[in-house]
Write a protein that holds these residues in place. Structure first.
Motif, PDB file in Angstrom:
ATOM      1  N   ARG A  97       0.828  -1.210   0.000  1.00 48.24           N
ATOM      2  CA  ARG A  97       0.000   0.000   0.000  1.00 48.24           C
ATOM      3  C   ARG A  97       0.860   1.257   0.000  1.00 48.24           C
ATOM      4  N   LEU A  98       1.961   1.222   0.726  1.00 45.46           N
ATOM      5  CA  LEU A  98       2.869   2.374   0.720  1.00 45.46           C
ATOM      6  C   LEU A  98       3.482   2.565  -0.663  1.00 45.46           C
ATOM      7  N   ALA A 100       2.165   1.646  -3.502  1.00 42.42           N
ATOM      8  CA  ALA A 100       1.108   2.127  -4.397  1.00 42.42           C
ATOM      9  C   ALA A 100       0.846   3.613  -4.197  1.00 42.42           C
ATOM     10  N   ALA A 101       1.078   4.095  -2.967  1.00 44.89           N
ATOM     11  CA  ALA A 101       0.871   5.513  -2.663  1.00 44.89           C
ATOM     12  C   ALA A 101       2.095   6.360  -2.998  1.00 44.89           C
ATOM     13  N   GLY A 102       3.159   5.719  -3.492  1.00 46.94           N
ATOM     14  CA  GLY A 102       4.365   6.453  -3.856  1.00 46.94           C
ATOM     15  C   GLY A 102       5.212   6.866  -2.675  1.00 46.94           C
ATOM     16  N   ILE A 103       5.103   6.134  -1.561  1.00 47.43           N
ATOM     17  CA  ILE A 103       5.849   6.457  -0.344  1.00 47.43           C
ATOM     18  C   ILE A 103       7.115   5.601  -0.282  1.00 47.43           C
ATOM     19  N   PRO A 104       8.302   6.204  -0.373  1.00 48.35           N
ATOM     20  CA  PRO A 104       9.537   5.418  -0.279  1.00 48.35           C
ATOM     21  C   PRO A 104       9.747   4.904   1.141  1.00 48.35           C
ATOM     22  N   CYS A 105      10.404   3.756   1.246  1.00 44.84           N
ATOM     23  CA  CYS A 105      10.609   3.109   2.541  1.00 44.84           C
ATOM     24  C   CYS A 105      12.081   2.761   2.739  1.00 44.84           C
ATOM     25  N   ALA A 106      12.500   2.775   3.998  1.00 44.41           N
ATOM     26  CA  ALA A 106      13.861   2.387   4.351  1.00 44.41           C
ATOM     27  C   ALA A 106      13.831   1.539   5.610  1.00 44.41           C
ATOM     28  N   VAL A 107      14.878   0.754   5.784  1.00 48.95           N
ATOM     29  CA  VAL A 107      15.135   0.059   7.042  1.00 48.95           C
ATOM     30  C   VAL A 107      16.178   0.865   7.804  1.00 48.95           C
ATOM     31  N   GLY A 108      15.963   1.031   9.107  1.00 47.74           N
ATOM     32  CA  GLY A 108      16.941   1.686   9.966  1.00 47.74           C
ATOM     33  C   GLY A 108      17.158   0.841  11.200  1.00 47.74           C
ATOM     34  N   SER A 109      18.205   0.019  11.192  1.00 48.43           N
ATOM     35  CA  SER A 109      18.394  -0.987  12.239  1.00 48.43           C
ATOM     36  C   SER A 109      19.765  -0.884  12.880  1.00 48.43           C
ATOM     37  N   SER A 110      19.817  -1.104  14.193  1.00 46.24           N
ATOM     38  CA  SER A 110      21.104  -1.222  14.876  1.00 46.24           C
ATOM     39  C   SER A 110      21.761  -2.566  14.597  1.00 46.24           C
ATOM     40  N   GLY A 111      21.013  -3.490  14.017  1.00 44.13           N
ATOM     41  CA  GLY A 111      21.556  -4.806  13.697  1.00 44.13           C
ATOM     42  C   GLY A 111      22.632  -4.734  12.631  1.00 44.13           C
ATOM     43  N   CYS A 112      23.425  -5.794  12.544  1.00 41.37           N
ATOM     44  CA  CYS A 112      24.500  -5.837  11.553  1.00 41.37           C
ATOM     45  C   CYS A 112      23.927  -6.077  10.157  1.00 41.37           C
ATOM     46  N   ILE A 125      11.228  -9.341   1.165  1.00 42.51           N
ATOM     47  CA  ILE A 125      10.703  -7.972   1.218  1.00 42.51           C
ATOM     48  C   ILE A 125      11.727  -6.930   0.757  1.00 42.51           C
ATOM     49  N   ARG A 126      12.889  -7.345   0.320  1.00 44.04           N
ATOM     50  CA  ARG A 126      13.911  -6.385  -0.097  1.00 44.04           C
ATOM     51  C   ARG A 126      13.414  -5.420  -1.180  1.00 44.04           C
ATOM     52  N   PRO A 127      12.644  -5.887  -2.177  1.00 48.04           N
ATOM     53  CA  PRO A 127      12.228  -4.964  -3.243  1.00 48.04           C
ATOM     54  C   PRO A 127      11.386  -3.779  -2.768  1.00 48.04           C
ATOM     55  N   TYR A 128      10.812  -3.870  -1.578  1.00 47.90           N
ATOM     56  CA  TYR A 128       9.970  -2.782  -1.084  1.00 47.90           C
ATOM     57  C   TYR A 128      10.779  -1.625  -0.495  1.00 47.90           C
ATOM     58  N   PHE A 129      12.072  -1.835  -0.271  1.00 48.34           N
ATOM     59  CA  PHE A 129      12.869  -0.837   0.431  1.00 48.34           C
ATOM     60  C   PHE A 129      13.857  -0.146  -0.503  1.00 48.34           C
ATOM     61  N   ASP A 130      13.865   1.174  -0.414  1.00 48.61           N
ATOM     62  CA  ASP A 130      14.759   1.984  -1.236  1.00 48.61           C
ATOM     63  C   ASP A 130      16.122   2.167  -0.587  1.00 48.61           C
ATOM     64  N   ALA A 131      16.222   1.889   0.699  1.00 47.65           N
ATOM     65  CA  ALA A 131      17.491   1.999   1.420  1.00 47.65           C
ATOM     66  C   ALA A 131      17.431   1.094   2.639  1.00 47.65           C
TER      67      ALA A 131
END
Length: 219
Positions: A97-98, A100-112, A125-131
């Motif tokens: 849905r994000l 489709a709405a043109g909302i870019p997404c990123a992961v921000g994790s302290s993990g390695c 789910i990698r294709p959904y994230f721009d960074a």
């Protein structure tokens, strides 16, 4: 209206806190460390170096080194989680849905990075994230805001224009200090009654399936 979404990983993309706890149980047993559980509870959301300093005795850290200890523990985590890993309920639908709405997404994790790659690829789910910003890409992990500042910059937006999804106290503080436009808390790690006492969360959800109005989320 918010222009982007940033997702923490552990406890947000996947409800994996029990798996990390089990991995620490196995890991600490190798070194005869028995008082790790309470110390670990204070480290959720932090980077591996900080967690190792909390949990492991100084003499073990001097002998093995922080990086080697972290690599050993995370290898255990990935091995025991691989057969059962799955995204939090409703995540893929929300990401669709994000997008489709043109909302870019990123992961921000302290993990390695190895763990971020493991989750993104195992859950497809990698294709959904721009960074994807991991703890080993920054100089300071949560509760420092650097991860979220870096993720917002990678998306080309101000943190004030972002909704950030989190599950841990260190992450809430990092998002607040980054100037997040909205912070959504998941009950995957902390109980709802505890999150309701968190002044830094604008909304509390049990899973992403609770989000039925994208417009309200981004308003």
């Amino acid at each position: 209206m918010k222009k982007a979404a940033i997702f923490d990983m552990d406890g947000t993309l996947v409800a994996n806190s029990p798996v990390h706890i089990r991995a620490f149980e196995i890991f600490c047993a190798r070194y005869g460390v028995t008082d790790w559980r309470e110390k670990l509870a204070n480290g959720f959301g932090m980077g591996n170096d900080d967690i190792m300093r909390l949990v492991m005795p100084e003499e073990v850290i001097r002998e093995k080194g922080l990086a080697a200890l972290a690599d050993e523990k995370e290898a255990i985590y990935r091995e025991i989680y691989a057969p059962d890993i799955r995204p939090v309920e409703g995540l893929k639908e929300l990401l669709e849905r994000l997008r489709a709405a043109g909302i870019p997404c990123a992961v921000g994790s302290s993990g390695c990075k190895a763990n971020v790659d493991f989750v993104l690829d195992s859950c497809a789910i990698r294709p959904y994230f721009d960074a994807a910003i991991s703890g080993d890409m920054v100089s300071r992990c949560k509760p420092d805001p650097e991860i979220y500042l870096t993720a917002a910059a990678a998306l080309g937006v101000s943190p004030a224009d972002c909704v950030i999804f989190e599950d841990a106290r260190a992450g809430f503080e990092a998002a607040r200090r980054a100037g997040a436009g909205r912070i959504v808390a998941l009950t995957t790690t902390l109980p709802r009654e505890e999150l309701e006492r968190e002044p830094q969360a604008d909304r509390i959800i049990d899973s992403f399936a609770d989000i039925d109005d994208i417009g309200a989320l981004l308003a």
